[in-house]
Design a protein around this motif. Structure first.
Motif, PDB file in Angstrom:
ATOM      1  N   LYS A  79       0.824  -1.221   0.000  1.00  0.00           N
ATOM      2  CA  LYS A  79       0.000   0.000   0.000  1.00  0.00           C
ATOM      3  C   LYS A  79       0.854   1.266   0.000  1.00  0.00           C
ATOM      4  N   ASN A  80       2.163   1.099  -0.142  1.00  0.00           N
ATOM      5  CA  ASN A  80       3.121   2.209  -0.175  1.00  0.00           C
ATOM      6  C   ASN A  80       3.067   3.059   1.093  1.00  0.00           C
ATOM      7  N   LYS A  81       2.944   2.391   2.208  1.00  0.00           N
ATOM      8  CA  LYS A  81       2.978   3.069   3.497  1.00  0.00           C
ATOM      9  C   LYS A  81       4.256   2.668   4.224  1.00  0.00           C
ATOM     10  N   GLU A  82       4.579   3.428   5.242  1.00  0.00           N
ATOM     11  CA  GLU A  82       5.750   3.122   6.057  1.00  0.00           C
ATOM     12  C   GLU A  82       5.410   2.029   7.069  1.00  0.00           C
ATOM     13  N   VAL A  83       6.313   1.074   7.201  1.00  0.00           N
ATOM     14  CA  VAL A  83       6.152   0.026   8.206  1.00  0.00           C
ATOM     15  C   VAL A  83       6.483   0.629   9.564  1.00  0.00           C
ATOM     16  N   ASN A  84       5.660   0.329  10.536  1.00  0.00           N
ATOM     17  CA  ASN A  84       5.893   0.829  11.894  1.00  0.00           C
ATOM     18  C   ASN A  84       7.241   0.300  12.400  1.00  0.00           C
ATOM     19  N   VAL A  85       8.049   1.189  12.941  1.00  0.00           N
ATOM     20  CA  VAL A  85       9.394   0.802  13.378  1.00  0.00           C
ATOM     21  C   VAL A  85       9.373  -0.135  14.573  1.00  0.00           C
ATOM     22  N   TYR A  86       8.264  -0.190  15.291  1.00  0.00           N
ATOM     23  CA  TYR A  86       8.178  -1.042  16.472  1.00  0.00           C
ATOM     24  C   TYR A  86       7.696  -2.449  16.157  1.00  0.00           C
ATOM     25  N   THR A  87       7.296  -2.696  14.922  1.00  0.00           N
ATOM     26  CA  THR A  87       6.744  -4.000  14.572  1.00  0.00           C
ATOM     27  C   THR A  87       7.779  -5.107  14.684  1.00  0.00           C
ATOM     28  N   LYS A  88       8.948  -4.893  14.130  1.00  0.00           N
ATOM     29  CA  LYS A  88       9.987  -5.927  14.154  1.00  0.00           C
ATOM     30  C   LYS A  88      10.460  -6.230  15.574  1.00  0.00           C
ATOM     31  N   PRO A  89      10.778  -5.215  16.394  1.00  0.00           N
ATOM     32  CA  PRO A  89      11.181  -5.543  17.771  1.00  0.00           C
ATOM     33  C   PRO A  89      10.071  -6.213  18.577  1.00  0.00           C
ATOM     34  N   ILE A  90       8.816  -5.848  18.313  1.00  0.00           N
ATOM     35  CA  ILE A  90       7.721  -6.475  19.053  1.00  0.00           C
ATOM     36  C   ILE A  90       7.580  -7.939  18.643  1.00  0.00           C
ATOM     37  N   ALA A  91       7.618  -8.220  17.348  1.00  0.00           N
ATOM     38  CA  ALA A  91       7.451  -9.601  16.874  1.00  0.00           C
ATOM     39  C   ALA A  91       8.587 -10.491  17.371  1.00  0.00           C
ATOM     40  N   PHE A  92       9.810 -10.056  17.171  1.00  0.00           N
ATOM     41  CA  PHE A  92      10.941 -10.894  17.576  1.00  0.00           C
ATOM     42  C   PHE A  92      11.156 -10.874  19.088  1.00  0.00           C
ATOM     43  N   GLY A  93      10.769  -9.801  19.739  1.00  0.00           N
ATOM     44  CA  GLY A  93      10.804  -9.772  21.203  1.00  0.00           C
ATOM     45  C   GLY A  93       9.794 -10.727  21.799  1.00  0.00           C
ATOM     46  N   LEU A  94       8.609 -10.828  21.171  1.00  0.00           N
ATOM     47  CA  LEU A  94       7.591 -11.769  21.635  1.00  0.00           C
ATOM     48  C   LEU A  94       8.052 -13.207  21.454  1.00  0.00           C
ATOM     49  N   ILE A  95       8.655 -13.487  20.312  1.00  0.00           N
ATOM     50  CA  ILE A  95       9.202 -14.837  20.086  1.00  0.00           C
ATOM     51  C   ILE A  95      10.281 -15.146  21.114  1.00  0.00           C
ATOM     52  N   SER A  96      11.157 -14.194  21.379  1.00  0.00           N
ATOM     53  CA  SER A  96      12.229 -14.400  22.362  1.00  0.00           C
ATOM     54  C   SER A  96      11.670 -14.598  23.762  1.00  0.00           C
ATOM     55  N   LEU A  97      10.628 -13.842  24.106  1.00  0.00           N
ATOM     56  CA  LEU A  97      10.016 -13.961  25.429  1.00  0.00           C
ATOM     57  C   LEU A  97       9.355 -15.326  25.610  1.00  0.00           C
ATOM     58  N   ILE A  98       8.658 -15.794  24.596  1.00  0.00           N
ATOM     59  CA  ILE A  98       8.025 -17.115  24.676  1.00  0.00           C
ATOM     60  C   ILE A  98       9.095 -18.208  24.772  1.00  0.00           C
ATOM     61  N   ALA A 133      18.978 -12.656  26.839  1.00  0.00           N
ATOM     62  CA  ALA A 133      19.759 -11.596  26.199  1.00  0.00           C
ATOM     63  C   ALA A 133      18.981 -10.984  25.038  1.00  0.00           C
ATOM     64  N   PHE A 134      18.290 -11.821  24.254  1.00  0.00           N
ATOM     65  CA  PHE A 134      17.470 -11.298  23.159  1.00  0.00           C
ATOM     66  C   PHE A 134      16.328 -10.428  23.675  1.00  0.00           C
ATOM     67  N   VAL A 135      15.675 -10.868  24.746  1.00  0.00           N
ATOM     68  CA  VAL A 135      14.564 -10.090  25.311  1.00  0.00           C
ATOM     69  C   VAL A 135      15.072  -8.735  25.798  1.00  0.00           C
ATOM     70  N   VAL A 136      16.194  -8.729  26.495  1.00  0.00           N
ATOM     71  CA  VAL A 136      16.764  -7.463  26.959  1.00  0.00           C
ATOM     72  C   VAL A 136      17.113  -6.577  25.776  1.00  0.00           C
ATOM     73  N   TYR A 137      17.685  -7.147  24.717  1.00  0.00           N
ATOM     74  CA  TYR A 137      18.023  -6.372  23.535  1.00  0.00           C
ATOM     75  C   TYR A 137      16.780  -5.753  22.911  1.00  0.00           C
ATOM     76  N   PHE A 138      15.725  -6.546  22.737  1.00  0.00           N
ATOM     77  CA  PHE A 138      14.518  -6.033  22.098  1.00  0.00           C
ATOM     78  C   PHE A 138      13.757  -5.051  22.983  1.00  0.00           C
ATOM     79  N   VAL A 139      13.870  -5.190  24.301  1.00  0.00           N
ATOM     80  CA  VAL A 139      13.228  -4.227  25.202  1.00  0.00           C
ATOM     81  C   VAL A 139      13.913  -2.872  25.076  1.00  0.00           C
ATOM     82  N   PHE A 140      15.238  -2.869  25.058  1.00  0.00           N
ATOM     83  CA  PHE A 140      15.954  -1.598  24.967  1.00  0.00           C
ATOM     84  C   PHE A 140      16.065  -1.067  23.536  1.00  0.00           C
ATOM     85  N   ASN A 141      15.729  -1.894  22.577  1.00  0.00           N
ATOM     86  CA  ASN A 141      15.751  -1.456  21.183  1.00  0.00           C
ATOM     87  C   ASN A 141      14.476  -0.698  20.905  1.00  0.00           C
TER      88      ASN A 141
END
Length: 141
Positions: A79-98, A133-141
């Motif tokens: 749709k030629n829109k900007e991807v939210n910058v928080y989407t990637k850290p949230i997705a991979f942070g959630l995977i890391s947390l689980i 370590a991944f969760v801490v990285y994604f929280v501070f990212n």
């Protein structure tokens, strides 16, 4: 099609295949335990318990999260829109947390119940440290 669209389509296909393989392995890991006993009134009772491998369940959950992320990125860029910058850290942070919770639970459960020695469950412990370590990285990212 530009380079970015091809990359997103490959990510969608890869995450779908990851989910599909995990789903097939999860279904294949079913074991049936026959439990029969005599009740107090003298009748025979039959009970079946099904157990599945929880590692494949985790793979299915990770596959779903990756698939949702990949579809979101593809649709947003289509749709030629900007991807939210928080989407990637949230997705991979959630995977890391689980994954952190799952590995830590396996380690603590085995150590508390004295089912195994530390040597047998140290991979769960080290996996929990890595995902911490991944969760801490994604929280501070």
């Amino acid at each position: 099609m530009n380079k970015r669209s091809i990359k997103n389509i490959i990510l969608i296909v890869a995450s779908f295949l990851f989910f599909l393989v995990s789903f097939i392995l999860f279904c294949d890991s079913k074991t049936k335990k026959d439990s029969s006993y005599v009740a107090a009134d003298g009748k025979d009772l039959y009970m079946f318990k099904y157990k599945f491998d929880s590692n494949h369940l985790m793979g299915m959950i990770f596959g779903i999260i990756l698939l949702v992320y990949a579809i979101y990125v593809f649709v947003t860029e289509y749709k030629n829109k900007e991807v939210n910058v928080y989407t990637k850290p949230i997705a991979f942070g959630l995977i890391s947390l689980i994954a952190l919770g799952y590995n830590f639970n396996n380690f603590i459960d085995a150590m508390v119940n004295d089912d195994a020695k530390f040597k047998d469950v140290q991979s769960s412990f080290y996996g929990a440290l890595v995902f911490l370590a991944f969760v801490v990285y994604f929280v501070f990212n």
